[in-house]
Design an enzyme around this catalytic site. Sequence first.
Site, PDB file in Angstrom:
ATOM      1  N   HIS A 180      46.816  46.645  36.408  1.00 37.88           N
ATOM      2  CA  HIS A 180      47.343  47.841  36.728  1.00 37.88           C
ATOM      3  C   HIS A 180      48.733  48.091  36.573  1.00 37.88           C
ATOM      4  O   HIS A 180      49.520  47.293  37.199  1.00 37.88           O
ATOM      5  CB  HIS A 180      47.016  48.064  38.202  1.00 37.88           C
ATOM      6  CG  HIS A 180      47.532  49.483  38.788  1.00 37.88           C
ATOM      7  ND1 HIS A 180      46.798  50.562  38.446  1.00 37.88           N
ATOM      8  CD2 HIS A 180      48.783  50.060  39.191  1.00 37.88           C
ATOM      9  CE1 HIS A 180      47.250  51.862  39.061  1.00 37.88           C
ATOM     10  NE2 HIS A 180      48.527  51.512  39.551  1.00 37.88           N
ATOM     11  N   CYS A 181      49.202  48.847  35.611  1.00 40.31           N
ATOM     12  CA  CYS A 181      50.410  48.866  35.159  1.00 40.31           C
ATOM     13  C   CYS A 181      51.409  50.148  36.074  1.00 40.31           C
ATOM     14  O   CYS A 181      50.838  51.288  36.132  1.00 40.31           O
ATOM     15  CB  CYS A 181      50.764  49.296  33.863  1.00 40.31           C
ATOM     16  SG  CYS A 181      52.399  49.418  33.190  1.00 40.31           S
ATOM     17  N   VAL A 182      52.385  49.635  36.907  1.00 45.39           N
ATOM     18  CA  VAL A 182      53.084  50.873  37.775  1.00 45.39           C
ATOM     19  C   VAL A 182      53.825  51.765  36.749  1.00 45.39           C
ATOM     20  O   VAL A 182      54.127  53.004  37.395  1.00 45.39           O
ATOM     21  CB  VAL A 182      53.680  50.261  38.899  1.00 45.39           C
ATOM     22  CG1 VAL A 182      52.893  49.236  40.000  1.00 45.39           C
ATOM     23  CG2 VAL A 182      54.956  49.317  38.229  1.00 45.39           C
ATOM     24  N   ASN A 185      51.448  54.334  35.704  1.00 49.48           N
ATOM     25  CA  ASN A 185      50.712  54.776  36.853  1.00 49.48           C
ATOM     26  C   ASN A 185      49.029  54.677  36.530  1.00 49.48           C
ATOM     27  O   ASN A 185      48.366  55.738  36.891  1.00 49.48           O
ATOM     28  CB  ASN A 185      51.175  55.920  37.388  1.00 49.48           C
ATOM     29  CG  ASN A 185      50.652  56.427  38.830  1.00 49.48           C
ATOM     30  OD1 ASN A 185      50.340  55.443  39.526  1.00 49.48           O
ATOM     31  ND2 ASN A 185      50.622  57.661  39.094  1.00 49.48           N
TER      32      ASN A 185
END
Length: 342
Positions: A180-182, A185
């Site tokens: 999951h890439c912040v 998002n």
Amino acid sequence: MDFLTLFLIYLCFVLAATALLCTCSGRKGSFLSRSVSGASQVLSLLIPTQLQRVTHRALHRLFHTRSCLFVVLHIALQAAVYGEYTWEVFVYCWELQFPLLLLLLPYLLLAGNLGCFVLCSRADPGIITKSNHASLAKIYAYDGALFQKGIVCPTCNMEKPARSKHCSCCGVCVHRFDHHCVWVNNCIGACNAKYFLLYLFTLAAMAATVAVTTAAFLIQVVLLSDLMHGSYVDDQGQEHAVEVLFLIQHLFLTFPRIVFMLGFVILLTLVLGAYCCFNLYLALTNRTSNEWYKSRRYWWSHHLMLQPRDRQAAYKNIYSKGVWMNLKEIFKPPTVLERKKK
């Protein structure tokens, strides 16, 4: 030391500890993770429990739930770098008759990067639903090591297909889950991995081209001013030849924002370059970040139980089909029909 300073030190340490523990999550009980946990417990004795709860709640919301904060920060950093590049570096370089293509290259890369960013953040990463579960479950075989048949996701209440994982931030299971890439998002999965790879490489190329152009401008300034053949007098009245450290100090006093931006983009280029190499390695070997972490944990858990001659064969990646086919799978994820033909 006042209480506010102590609390800020604790908050910075918790942020750093969170990043370190995420980095070494592939090794349970590693020395680094034990050291970070021990130091965190010592600092927690000095901070009131209520503030600790507020801090951990804020960090959980920041790193373990979907939030636009990092997207806003991402856009703000890009705007700051390109604002400084446009209003100062571009103008100075244009006056010094730098090649126009070199000056425009960062903008071309920015356009491509923004396109990849939008596609990566808005595209479906490969969310597993009850309607597509049966077809996605047939694409990859279970390897019996990292992915076992019959494991049911307690949240989605469905059997996990091979190479899938439940994302706690998005609350869904993702096909060929990577991470999951912040910054975008969104989860990175089978359907948007190609956009993420292009986004990452264009971002690194942007930082590199801005760094090269800015460094070339500063070098040109030094050459035109003939500073290398000059000298300076120190506080004791002694004359010295100009050194690199003096040049950097002089340039920082003359162009403070440009030199600060150059240091930032150089650091960004090194970090993004290393991360690009890691993701390229994963793509060429047909592995995901999730599988890389799980394989390291699997290897360590079996390392002591196996004989020395068997340790290299503790885990075998059954999904790799060769460099070209692995790279092709990133840009054209396999479907059920394609798998049946093989």
